[in-house]
Design a protein around this motif. Sequence first.
Motif, PDB file in Angstrom:
ATOM      1  N   UNK A 113       0.830  -1.207   0.000  1.00 27.95           N
ATOM      2  CA  UNK A 113       0.000   0.000   0.000  1.00 27.95           C
ATOM      3  C   UNK A 113       0.863   1.256   0.000  1.00 27.95           C
ATOM      4  N   UNK A 114       0.460   2.212  -0.858  1.00 22.76           N
ATOM      5  CA  UNK A 114       1.126   3.508  -0.962  1.00 22.76           C
ATOM      6  C   UNK A 114       0.065   4.595  -0.836  1.00 22.76           C
ATOM      7  N   UNK A 115       0.404   5.642  -0.112  1.00 22.08           N
ATOM      8  CA  UNK A 115      -0.425   6.841  -0.062  1.00 22.08           C
ATOM      9  C   UNK A 115       0.382   7.946  -0.720  1.00 22.08           C
ATOM     10  N   UNK A 116      -0.249   8.661  -1.634  1.00 27.69           N
ATOM     11  CA  UNK A 116       0.468   9.731  -2.316  1.00 27.69           C
ATOM     12  C   UNK A 116      -0.435  10.891  -2.652  1.00 27.69           C
ATOM     13  N   UNK A 117       0.200  11.954  -3.091  1.00 27.11           N
ATOM     14  CA  UNK A 117      -0.526  13.134  -3.509  1.00 27.11           C
ATOM     15  C   UNK A 117       0.022  13.645  -4.829  1.00 27.11           C
ATOM     16  N   UNK A 118      -0.833  14.334  -5.555  1.00 27.69           N
ATOM     17  CA  UNK A 118      -0.388  14.940  -6.806  1.00 27.69           C
ATOM     18  C   UNK A 118      -1.220  16.174  -7.120  1.00 27.69           C
ATOM     19  N   UNK A 119      -0.671  17.012  -7.974  1.00 22.91           N
ATOM     20  CA  UNK A 119      -1.425  18.148  -8.491  1.00 22.91           C
ATOM     21  C   UNK A 119      -1.886  17.802  -9.897  1.00 22.91           C
ATOM     22  N   UNK A 120      -3.033  18.344 -10.238  1.00 19.69           N
ATOM     23  CA  UNK A 120      -3.611  18.124 -11.562  1.00 19.69           C
ATOM     24  C   UNK A 120      -3.794  19.474 -12.237  1.00 19.69           C
TER      25      UNK A 120
ATOM     26  N   UNK B  43      -4.280  27.580 -18.867  1.00 17.69           N
ATOM     27  CA  UNK B  43      -5.011  26.827 -17.836  1.00 17.69           C
ATOM     28  C   UNK B  43      -6.511  26.998 -18.004  1.00 17.69           C
ATOM     29  N   UNK B  44      -7.208  25.885 -17.890  1.00 21.18           N
ATOM     30  CA  UNK B  44      -8.667  25.921 -17.922  1.00 21.18           C
ATOM     31  C   UNK B  44      -9.243  26.167 -16.532  1.00 21.18           C
ATOM     32  N   UNK B  45      -8.441  25.899 -15.517  1.00 23.18           N
ATOM     33  CA  UNK B  45      -8.799  26.150 -14.114  1.00 23.18           C
ATOM     34  C   UNK B  45      -7.514  26.090 -13.308  1.00 23.18           C
ATOM     35  N   UNK B  46      -7.564  26.534 -12.092  1.00 26.66           N
ATOM     36  CA  UNK B  46      -6.391  26.455 -11.227  1.00 26.66           C
ATOM     37  C   UNK B  46      -6.054  24.994 -10.953  1.00 26.66           C
ATOM     38  N   UNK B  47      -4.780  24.668 -10.779  1.00 29.38           N
ATOM     39  CA  UNK B  47      -4.406  23.292 -10.431  1.00 29.38           C
ATOM     40  C   UNK B  47      -5.077  22.900  -9.110  1.00 29.38           C
ATOM     41  N   UNK B  48      -5.341  21.626  -8.963  1.00 30.95           N
ATOM     42  CA  UNK B  48      -5.923  21.145  -7.712  1.00 30.95           C
ATOM     43  C   UNK B  48      -5.167  19.912  -7.248  1.00 30.95           C
ATOM     44  N   UNK B  49      -5.325  19.629  -5.969  1.00 31.66           N
ATOM     45  CA  UNK B  49      -4.607  18.535  -5.336  1.00 31.66           C
ATOM     46  C   UNK B  49      -5.488  17.293  -5.265  1.00 31.66           C
ATOM     47  N   UNK B  50      -4.851  16.156  -5.412  1.00 33.74           N
ATOM     48  CA  UNK B  50      -5.532  14.865  -5.274  1.00 33.74           C
ATOM     49  C   UNK B  50      -4.668  13.992  -4.371  1.00 33.74           C
ATOM     50  N   UNK B  51      -5.303  13.248  -3.485  1.00 31.84           N
ATOM     51  CA  UNK B  51      -4.628  12.241  -2.676  1.00 31.84           C
ATOM     52  C   UNK B  51      -5.189  10.906  -3.102  1.00 31.84           C
ATOM     53  N   UNK B  52      -4.326   9.927  -3.266  1.00 32.52           N
ATOM     54  CA  UNK B  52      -4.785   8.615  -3.712  1.00 32.52           C
ATOM     55  C   UNK B  52      -4.088   7.507  -2.930  1.00 32.52           C
ATOM     56  N   UNK B  53      -4.825   6.427  -2.776  1.00 34.15           N
ATOM     57  CA  UNK B  53      -4.272   5.221  -2.172  1.00 34.15           C
ATOM     58  C   UNK B  53      -4.065   4.207  -3.279  1.00 34.15           C
ATOM     59  N   UNK B  54      -2.862   3.659  -3.330  1.00 33.30           N
ATOM     60  CA  UNK B  54      -2.513   2.618  -4.291  1.00 33.30           C
ATOM     61  C   UNK B  54      -2.321   1.320  -3.524  1.00 33.30           C
ATOM     62  N   UNK B  55      -2.751   0.222  -4.141  1.00 33.20           N
ATOM     63  CA  UNK B  55      -2.523  -1.084  -3.546  1.00 33.20           C
ATOM     64  C   UNK B  55      -1.948  -2.018  -4.603  1.00 33.20           C
ATOM     65  N   UNK B  56      -1.071  -2.894  -4.153  1.00 32.70           N
ATOM     66  CA  UNK B  56      -0.480  -3.900  -5.026  1.00 32.70           C
ATOM     67  C   UNK B  56      -1.440  -5.079  -5.064  1.00 32.70           C
ATOM     68  N   UNK B  57      -2.062  -5.285  -6.228  1.00 30.77           N
ATOM     69  CA  UNK B  57      -3.084  -6.313  -6.394  1.00 30.77           C
ATOM     70  C   UNK B  57      -2.651  -7.215  -7.539  1.00 30.77           C
ATOM     71  N   UNK B  58      -2.474  -8.491  -7.243  1.00 31.67           N
ATOM     72  CA  UNK B  58      -2.032  -9.462  -8.252  1.00 31.67           C
ATOM     73  C   UNK B  58      -0.790  -8.984  -9.001  1.00 31.67           C
ATOM     74  N   UNK B  59       0.132  -8.369  -8.269  1.00 34.03           N
ATOM     75  CA  UNK B  59       1.396  -7.921  -8.858  1.00 34.03           C
ATOM     76  C   UNK B  59       1.342  -6.583  -9.568  1.00 34.03           C
ATOM     77  N   UNK B  60       0.182  -5.889  -9.554  1.00 32.60           N
ATOM     78  CA  UNK B  60       0.029  -4.599 -10.233  1.00 32.60           C
ATOM     79  C   UNK B  60      -0.389  -3.527  -9.234  1.00 32.60           C
ATOM     80  N   UNK B  61       0.238  -2.363  -9.320  1.00 31.50           N
ATOM     81  CA  UNK B  61      -0.191  -1.240  -8.498  1.00 31.50           C
ATOM     82  C   UNK B  61      -1.439  -0.640  -9.111  1.00 31.50           C
ATOM     83  N   UNK B  62      -2.461  -0.437  -8.273  1.00 30.09           N
ATOM     84  CA  UNK B  62      -3.744   0.101  -8.735  1.00 30.09           C
ATOM     85  C   UNK B  62      -4.243   1.147  -7.744  1.00 30.09           C
ATOM     86  N   UNK B  63      -4.947   2.154  -8.255  1.00 32.08           N
ATOM     87  CA  UNK B  63      -5.580   3.150  -7.399  1.00 32.08           C
ATOM     88  C   UNK B  63      -6.859   2.526  -6.849  1.00 32.08           C
ATOM     89  N   UNK B  64      -7.006   2.565  -5.518  1.00 34.15           N
ATOM     90  CA  UNK B  64      -8.217   2.015  -4.900  1.00 34.15           C
ATOM     91  C   UNK B  64      -9.163   3.106  -4.431  1.00 34.15           C
TER      92      UNK B  64
END
Length: 151
Positions: free
Chosen positions: A91-98, A106-127
């Motif tokens: 499991x990974x917790x991360x943040x990014x700007x979009x 720019x069509x709008x101001x950048x915004x922040x997103x936080x996402x949790x990733x999990x390793x599922x069947x050998x692949x990292x996926x956003x949950x």
Amino acid sequence: MPEKMTETEATEIYQDLLDRICDAYFSGDFSAFKAAIQVPHVYKTEGQEQHIESYEQMQQAFDCFCDYLQGVGVTDFIRTCTGAMELGPNRILGGHTTELLRNGARLREPYTVWATLELIDGNWMVTSSENAISDTAWQSLAFRQGAAMKQ
């Protein structure tokens, strides 16, 4: 016991997943998107929480979001990891700007997103993801509208 992942390694995994998701949106490749997003999935905005329970529902959300990106003329969809850390071996917790741009503007101001990733069947996926945008922002509306369509 496996060694703990470094912040640099977590950030590289997170950024790679962001890049693959952006590529999937721009190419309209749901198969590539599906390989990066786990269902069930929780998508949160500032006041709403959308639960996506099936890949059919996710496909509708994906298609609607792709249509909206094209409809408003997004030419660059830039997602930049601002940091990530391992929460456990799978499991990974991360943040990014979009940023959403049309020909460099720019069509709008950048915004922040936080996402949790999990390793599922050998692949990292956003949950799950939490987006620091209003429920009425077009990005939220497009994704939620697609996810809410009747099957």
